[in-house]
Design an enzyme around this catalytic site. Structure first.
Site, short mmCIF file in Angstrom:
data_model
loop_
_atom_site.label_atom_id
_atom_site.label_comp_id
_atom_site.label_asym_id
_atom_site.label_seq_id
_atom_site.Cartn_x
_atom_site.Cartn_y
_atom_site.Cartn_z
N GLU A 414 44.38 50.89 34.38
CA GLU A 414 45.08 52.08 34.89
C GLU A 414 46.35 52.43 34.10
OE1 GLU A 414 45.78 51.55 39.07
OE2 GLU A 414 43.65 51.40 39.54
N GLU A 489 36.91 48.87 39.69
CA GLU A 489 37.72 48.58 40.87
C GLU A 489 37.40 49.62 41.93
OE1 GLU A 489 41.82 47.61 40.08
OE2 GLU A 489 42.49 48.55 41.95
#
Length: 924
Positions: A414, A489
């Site tokens: 991220e 995720e």
């Protein structure tokens, strides 16, 4: 002294644990500014580090402990501290240790290894900076050979740990939280992580291991050696062997290639974890001088853009979890046996894939993963292709590439630049480095958006990793039908174990899988989105376990997350059973939530989770309803509570195949202790969790018990921490008491080094019958280790030497602070040749605090010549003979820095000087 060696051949490699006997100080130790000529000059010289980094620092009042160690988990919670770090203050800490090296080992290569230190660390050996590390997740391999002293002169290791530095937004701990080692090798040796042995399929059942061995030569002559690689199958049978000659120049490295062919190997898989051992030996003049082994496995992996992941040609849906590395009671200093317990709990749930997020995990954990049967996304911590950070990525790949369980290298998680050209260029460079070291696995990156822009990170990776972007799964696949895709995720759902009513004022969230972060999904929604799309290789649930810090959606007093499928102890939440019935297909399963302790007449939502065809619910033998099993949504009933037994029965083909029940319990009357295993190993490393719960008069676990329990551990072990899964608890995790939370707590006990006695644990609570359990301890040989060395001595090593002369000099003469050249420099032994009659030596030292009362000695191992000993301008001792002899002089009472001058008168025509160590030590 080196207490143990790894093998009988003293010339081969010894890897010795350095965990025992460290001294620790929490808080920084700042020395006064350096302002003078002499101090400035001295400070710039090798071996002259000041303060706690230096050789003679007085650490006599520091705490003594063994590693691994996480000091953050020992401290109190502070509402002003960082919420992301679980409100645990971290700060700065110092470690010191003393090392005695046998003179017989002179000429060998010595390496310090720290498996991880949180977070930034500076390491000194004998006052020399030998390493600076910029991550709390990678190991440090430090050549200390040039700095070593041998014999009685102890070596000083000093480490300053900066845990104020943060790399993550979760609890990271503080200190030397993984193992430390001293490795001794022959001058010509295989470097650490220097064997590249990743198998490749050649054709059909023919495989090769293109072994490459990197050698180093720390010796003084060219090393002509033979390198031998032998491969053993899972049964220990030799299946291949290859030798090659090599010549390694002085202080150089050299790579040797020894490819071997293996026909029809037993494949590694999640179900059958066949591991082969690759042993590398270095022989010099026919004698083995170094030897190292690793395990690897033969398997094929393939990510298909349309059908997902294949292992050995067989389709496997990735049923994965993300996990951090902390555990209840121990912080990040998690014993490997507790890791085994954690992985076993995941295996029992049906997990087949793990993402160690967001950092490299301990190497022992990857060994467990290979043996237990998981596939792994191995993830880099710091996203940065600059040299310092690229070294971290290179280290991870070199260390881990032999593990068959690893199927993906992840370069980041991220990152804000993921949708830009900058992100693309950074990943392109990092992926190229990974491929140069291992091109057998795809590279990925965990993107939480941005993969649909014109140029982004997804264009630089082999497999696109998506965090939470369920709405874009189909859109991305339509736009890029030839790009492999996985959820890296997902989920981020909230549950507090044992709670079935949300109470926002108390920061408690019900466990019906109704609540998720705004960016995430419930467990049921997330898995349905993944499982119904063949092109999605699988998913990694955030998270397998609760962890400290990041208590989203709450803040203080919440100090840990509630994302976990299990709590921090490994106790199951409802999510555990949801995933278990979805992921395990080979046996019938059924579970009921919640417990059955409610108020009469209360309307209770009952969730039944099963992997059969139909289920039936009964209350006290009375049928309440029958439903077809919903494999994604689970099954729900509204039931008016009445005390008794609530049963769920599962049917397949119209026949009952499984049943379960929950019962209304009475009040708690006794405690129960349930060890996770039947035995401990007495090596000082083995640890096991013990479940603590309360029982009613009929021996049933009371699900709402909140009793405070006091523990006592005796015999060959000790408590190393405890937890209860309460995300709002501020209890001392190292203390003697712990409250049950919704019926459960966990105590972790660990054996003492060389323990012989069994471990007995007693648990007591007010108003309840006590519980007691004795755990047998198996006696085993200790892991080879370096004996802790005490440092009661101060060695006076750095001396100024006045010019020789025939006239008696003033022993207390003043030397200009900026004069660094009139007098020479030296360390004992210091011998003056025949010629001058008088010789003057000067040094300074600071006695340890315990010698301030006048009970110390200045001990000269030998002085040749008559001598006067002056301390701070006062004559405190004399030697009246010319012959070489030892001399002890009483150290006057007092503290602070001392200046010592030694005036020696030589016998005519004879040499003289300080001929051995000068130490400051207790008189007894």
């Amino acid at each position: 002294m080196l207490a143990c060696t790894l093998n009988a051949n003293a010339a081969t490699r010894e890897r010795l644990s350095l965990d025992r006997g460290w001294l620790f100080h929490q808080g920084d130790l700042v020395e006064p500014p350096i302002v003078g000529h002499e101090e400035s000059y001295s400070n710039a010289k090798a071996g002259n580090a000041g303060g706690a980094a230096g050789n003679e620092y007085d650490d006599s009042d520091w705490r003594r402990l063994n590693l691994p160690h996480d000091w953050a988990v020992e401290g109190p919670f502070d509402p002003k501290a960082n919420v992301a770090q679980g409100y645990r203050p971290r700060g700065i800490g110092w470690y010191r240790r003393y090392l005695k090296v046998d003179p017989a080992d002179r000429g060998k290569y010595f390496e310090l290894q720290f498996d991880a230190i949180a977070t930034h660390a500076t390491v000194w050996v004998n006052g020399n900076v030998v390493n600076r590390n910029w991550s709390g997740y990678n190991a440090s391999y430090i050549d200390i050979t040039p700095y070593l002293r041998y014999g009685d002169s102890l070596n000083t290791i000093a480490i300053r740990v900066d845990a104020e530095a943060m790399e993550g937004w979760w609890y990271e701990g503080a200190g030397i939280y993984r193992h430390s080692w001293l490795v001794k090798r022959s001058p010509v040796h295989v470097i650490t992580d220097g064997v590249h042995a990743t198998p490749r399929q050649v054709k059909g059942k023919q495989w090769s291991i293109p072994v490459e061995v990197t050698l180093n030569n720390s010796g003084k002559t060219t090393g002509d050696v033979t390198v031998e690689v032998t491969v053993f199958d899972p049964a220990g049978k030799q299946v291949a062997k290859r030798t090659e000659r090599a010549s390694v120049n002085v202080l150089a490295t050299s790579a040797v290639k020894l490819p071997v062919t293996i026909n029809d190997p037993a494949l590694w898989s999640i179900e059958k974890t066949n591991l082969y051992r690759v042993t590398t030996r270095v022989l010099q003049a026919g004698k083995v001088v170094d030897e190292t082994s690793l395990h690897t496995g033969f398997r094929t992996i393939h990510f298909d853009a349309a059908q997902g992941f294949f292992l050995n040609g067989v389709h496997v849906k990735l049923q994965g979890v993300c996990i951090h590395q902390d555990h209840a009671g121990v912080g990040v200093a998690v014993p490997i046996s507790i890791w085994e317990y954690r992985l076993r709990r995941l295996k029992e749930m049906g997990v087949n894939a793990i993402r160690f997020s967001h950092n490299a995990v301990a190497s022992e954990v990857l060994d467990l993963v290979d043996r237990m049967g998981f596939v792994v996304m191995d993830e880099n911590r710091n996203f940065n292709p600059s040299p310092d950070y690229m070294k971290q990525l290179e280290w991870m790949v070199k260390r881990d590439r032999h593990h068959p369980g690893i199927i993906l290298w992840s370069v980041f998680n991220e990152e804000p630049v993921q949708a830009t050209e900058v992100g693309y260029e950074m990943v392109r460079r990092m992926a190229a480095v990974v491929k140069s070291l291992d091109d057998t696995r795809p590279v990925t990156a965990a993107m939480n958006g941005g993969f649909l822009t014109e140029l982004n990170v997804s264009h630089a990776v082999d497999v696109v990793g998506s965090n939470y972007q369920v709405k874009d799964y189909d859109r991305y696949h339509k736009a890029h039908p030839n790009k492999p895709f996985t959820s890296s995720e997902d989920t981020s759902a909230f549950m507090t174990r044992g709670e079935y009513k949300t109470d926002k004022e108390k920061n408690l969230i019900s466990s019906y899988d109704d609540d998720a972060a705004k960016w995430g999904n419930t467990h049921r929604d997330a898995w349905q989105a993944i499982d119904t799309r063949p092109f999605v290789a699988g998913g990694f649930v955030w998270t397998g376990f609760d962890y400290r810090g990041e208590p989203t959606p709450n803040e203080w007093p919440s100090v840990s997350s509630v994302f976990g499928i299990m709590d921090m102890n490994g106790f199951a939440k409802t999510a555990y059973y949801i995933h278990q019935v979805q992921w395990i297909k080979d046996k019938p399963l059924i579970h009921i939530a919640p417990h059955w302790n409610w108020t009469k007449g209360e309307n209770v939502r009952v969730m039944v989770m099963a992997n059969v065809e139909t289920i039936k619910l009964l209350l006290n033998g009375r049928e309440l309803g029958e439903q077809k099993v919903d494999p994604y949504r689970m099954n729900n009933f509204n039931v008016a509570f009445e005390p008794g037994k609530l049963e769920a029965i599962g049917y397949k083909g119209g026949k009952e195949v499984v049943r379960t029940a929950v019962e209304t319990t009475g009040e708690a009357v006794s405690l129960e202790l349930i060890p996770d295993r039947a035995q401990l190993t007495g090596d000082g490393l083995d640890a096991l969790p013990i479940t603590v719960r309360a029982l009613d008069a009929q021996g049933r676990a009371v699900p709402l018990a909140q009793n405070e329990v006091t523990f006592a551990v005796t015999g060959g072990g000790r408590s190393i921490g405890h937890g209860n899964g309460d995300p709002n608890s501020h209890e001392d995790e190292k203390g003697a008491t712990r409250r049950l939370f919704n019926g459960l707590a966990q105590l972790i006990v660990q054996t003492n080094y060389e323990a012989g006695d069994d471990v007995t644990v007693t648990a007591t609570a007010a108003g309840l019958k006590a519980a007691r359990v004795t755990i047998p301890v198996k006696r085993v040989a200790a892991v080879p280790y370096v004996e802790p060395a005490d440092a009661p001595l101060t060695f006076v090593r750095s001396w100024r030497i006045a010019p020789d002369g025939d006239a008696r000099p003033d022993p207390n003469q003043t030397l200009a602070a900026f004069d660094m050249n009139t007098w020479g420099w030296g360390s004992p032994p210091m011998r003056a040749a025949a010629g001058g009659k008088y010789h003057l030596y000067r040094a300074s030292f600071t006695p340890r605090k315990n010698l301030a009362d006048g009970t110390g000695l200045i001990r000269f191992a030998a002085i040749k010549g008559k001598a006067e000993i002056w301390l701070n301008g006062q004559l405190i001792g004399k030697k009246d003979s010319y012959a070489a002899a030892p001399l002890d002089v009483t150290l006057p009472a007092g503290s602070g820095k001392c200046e010592i001058n030694v005036l020696i008168e030589a016998e005519a025509g004879q040499g003289s000087g300080i001929e051995g160590d000068v130490t400051i030590e207790p008189s007894k």
